[in-house]
Design a protein around this motif. Structure first.
Motif, PDB file in Angstrom:
ATOM      1  N   ASN A   1       0.830  -1.209   0.000  1.00 54.91           N
ATOM      2  CA  ASN A   1       0.000   0.000   0.000  1.00 54.91           C
ATOM      3  C   ASN A   1       0.863   1.256   0.000  1.00 54.91           C
ATOM      4  O   ASN A   1       0.580   2.219  -0.729  1.00 54.91           O
ATOM      5  CB  ASN A   1      -0.938   0.005   1.206  1.00 54.91           C
ATOM      6  N   LEU A   2       1.916   1.260   0.814  1.00 55.81           N
ATOM      7  CA  LEU A   2       2.815   2.409   0.890  1.00 55.81           C
ATOM      8  C   LEU A   2       3.540   2.627  -0.436  1.00 55.81           C
ATOM      9  O   LEU A   2       3.612   3.760  -0.934  1.00 55.81           O
ATOM     10  CB  LEU A   2       3.816   2.205   2.025  1.00 55.81           C
ATOM     11  N   ALA A   3       4.072   1.560  -1.021  1.00 53.37           N
ATOM     12  CA  ALA A   3       4.789   1.670  -2.299  1.00 53.37           C
ATOM     13  C   ALA A   3       3.851   2.157  -3.398  1.00 53.37           C
ATOM     14  O   ALA A   3       4.235   2.984  -4.239  1.00 53.37           O
ATOM     15  CB  ALA A   3       5.407   0.329  -2.683  1.00 53.37           C
ATOM     16  N   ASN A   4       2.620   1.673  -3.380  1.00 54.29           N
ATOM     17  CA  ASN A   4       1.630   2.095  -4.371  1.00 54.29           C
ATOM     18  C   ASN A   4       1.289   3.576  -4.200  1.00 54.29           C
ATOM     19  O   ASN A   4       1.156   4.314  -5.181  1.00 54.29           O
ATOM     20  CB  ASN A   4       0.379   1.227  -4.239  1.00 54.29           C
ATOM     21  N   SER A   5       1.173   4.001  -2.970  1.00 55.47           N
ATOM     22  CA  SER A   5       0.881   5.413  -2.683  1.00 55.47           C
ATOM     23  C   SER A   5       2.022   6.314  -3.163  1.00 55.47           C
ATOM     24  O   SER A   5       1.785   7.366  -3.772  1.00 55.47           O
ATOM     25  CB  SER A   5       0.655   5.585  -1.180  1.00 55.47           C
ATOM     26  N   LYS A   6       3.261   5.900  -2.879  1.00 54.36           N
ATOM     27  CA  LYS A   6       4.424   6.680  -3.321  1.00 54.36           C
ATOM     28  C   LYS A   6       4.470   6.766  -4.844  1.00 54.36           C
ATOM     29  O   LYS A   6       4.774   7.828  -5.396  1.00 54.36           O
ATOM     30  CB  LYS A   6       5.721   6.062  -2.797  1.00 54.36           C
ATOM     31  N   LEU A   7       4.162   5.646  -5.507  1.00 53.68           N
ATOM     32  CA  LEU A   7       4.149   5.655  -6.969  1.00 53.68           C
ATOM     33  C   LEU A   7       3.094   6.628  -7.478  1.00 53.68           C
ATOM     34  O   LEU A   7       3.354   7.408  -8.401  1.00 53.68           O
ATOM     35  CB  LEU A   7       3.888   4.243  -7.510  1.00 53.68           C
ATOM     36  N   GLY A   8       1.925   6.603  -6.888  1.00 57.26           N
ATOM     37  CA  GLY A   8       0.869   7.534  -7.284  1.00 57.26           C
ATOM     38  C   GLY A   8       1.287   8.982  -7.088  1.00 57.26           C
ATOM     39  O   GLY A   8       1.028   9.837  -7.951  1.00 57.26           O
TER      40      GLY A   8
ATOM     41  N   THR B   1      13.187   8.371 -13.799  1.00 57.20           N
ATOM     42  CA  THR B   1      13.990   7.347 -13.123  1.00 57.20           C
ATOM     43  C   THR B   1      13.365   6.985 -11.776  1.00 57.20           C
ATOM     44  O   THR B   1      13.260   5.805 -11.419  1.00 57.20           O
ATOM     45  CB  THR B   1      15.442   7.829 -12.927  1.00 57.20           C
ATOM     46  N   ALA B   2      12.938   8.000 -11.032  1.00 54.69           N
ATOM     47  CA  ALA B   2      12.315   7.763  -9.729  1.00 54.69           C
ATOM     48  C   ALA B   2      11.014   6.963  -9.882  1.00 54.69           C
ATOM     49  O   ALA B   2      10.744   6.045  -9.100  1.00 54.69           O
ATOM     50  CB  ALA B   2      12.044   9.087  -9.021  1.00 54.69           C
TER      51      ALA B   2
ATOM     52  N   GLN C   1      10.386   3.268  -8.415  1.00 60.90           N
ATOM     53  CA  GLN C   1       9.263   3.031  -7.515  1.00 60.90           C
ATOM     54  C   GLN C   1       8.374   1.902  -8.040  1.00 60.90           C
ATOM     55  O   GLN C   1       7.852   1.113  -7.269  1.00 60.90           O
ATOM     56  CB  GLN C   1       8.451   4.311  -7.298  1.00 60.90           C
ATOM     57  N   ARG C   2       8.229   1.818  -9.366  1.00 65.33           N
ATOM     58  CA  ARG C   2       7.479   0.689  -9.947  1.00 65.33           C
ATOM     59  C   ARG C   2       8.171  -0.635  -9.616  1.00 65.33           C
ATOM     60  O   ARG C   2       7.515  -1.622  -9.285  1.00 65.33           O
ATOM     61  CB  ARG C   2       7.354   0.850 -11.457  1.00 65.33           C
ATOM     62  N   GLN C   3       9.502  -0.648  -9.736  1.00 63.47           N
ATOM     63  CA  GLN C   3      10.260  -1.852  -9.393  1.00 63.47           C
ATOM     64  C   GLN C   3      10.092  -2.194  -7.913  1.00 63.47           C
ATOM     65  O   GLN C   3       9.948  -3.359  -7.548  1.00 63.47           O
ATOM     66  CB  GLN C   3      11.739  -1.671  -9.724  1.00 63.47           C
TER      67      GLN C   3
END
Length: 149
Positions: free
Chosen positions: A35-42, A80-81, A85-87
């Motif tokens: 959830n956190l990684a998805n939020s950061k990606l968004g 790049t970021a 973040q997707r990775q």
């Protein structure tokens, strides 16, 4: 006998329940990480979209070569970021999937053990019921009969 087996299996069931609880906690932890990684990606994707819209507004007014280079450099860093973040999201999703599989396995083990213990307890209860019935039958046969005429 079956009741003794059920009692001896109780610590095994408790250990399996402990392992299942730990696996469930890990699953929850990894779900939070996804959830956190998805939020950061968004957030990164939204920021990139805003930054690109600024380019459209600013570009229509005319820009210097220096501004254009700075824009391109920053946009490349932002891309790049986003890619990293997707990775990261994929990595966290893989961890979540592994944790889910582990939890499912431990849950199935606990359920199997519970059913086994229940089966032994049921067998013990049935044996006890049969013993009681046999005893009652024997007692009733030993009692003097009173025939009423």
């Amino acid at each position: 006998m079956a009741s003794g087996i059920a009692a001896r299996l109780a610590p095994v069931v408790e250990m399996a329940e402990s392992a299942e609880k730990a696996a469930a906690q890990r699953l929850g932890h990894f779900q939070g990480q996804v959830n956190l990684a998805n939020s950061k990606l968004g957030d990164l994707e939204n920021f990139r979209a805003e930054y690109q819209s600024q380019w459209i507004g600013r570009g229509s007014q005319g820009v210097s070569g220096q501004w254009l280079r700075s824009y391109q450099y920053f946009l490349n860093q932002l891309e790049t970021a986003v890619s990293q973040q997707r990775q990261s999201l994929v990595w966290h999703e893989n961890n979540l999937n592994k944790a889910r599989e582990t939890w499912q396995q431990t849950y199935a083990r606990v359920e199997g053990l519970r059913k086994l213990v229940q089966r032994y307890a049921d067998e013990a209860r049935q044996l006890e019921d049969k013993r009681e019935q046999k005893l009652m039958d024997e007692l009733s046969q030993r009692l003097p009969r009173r025939d009423s005429y």
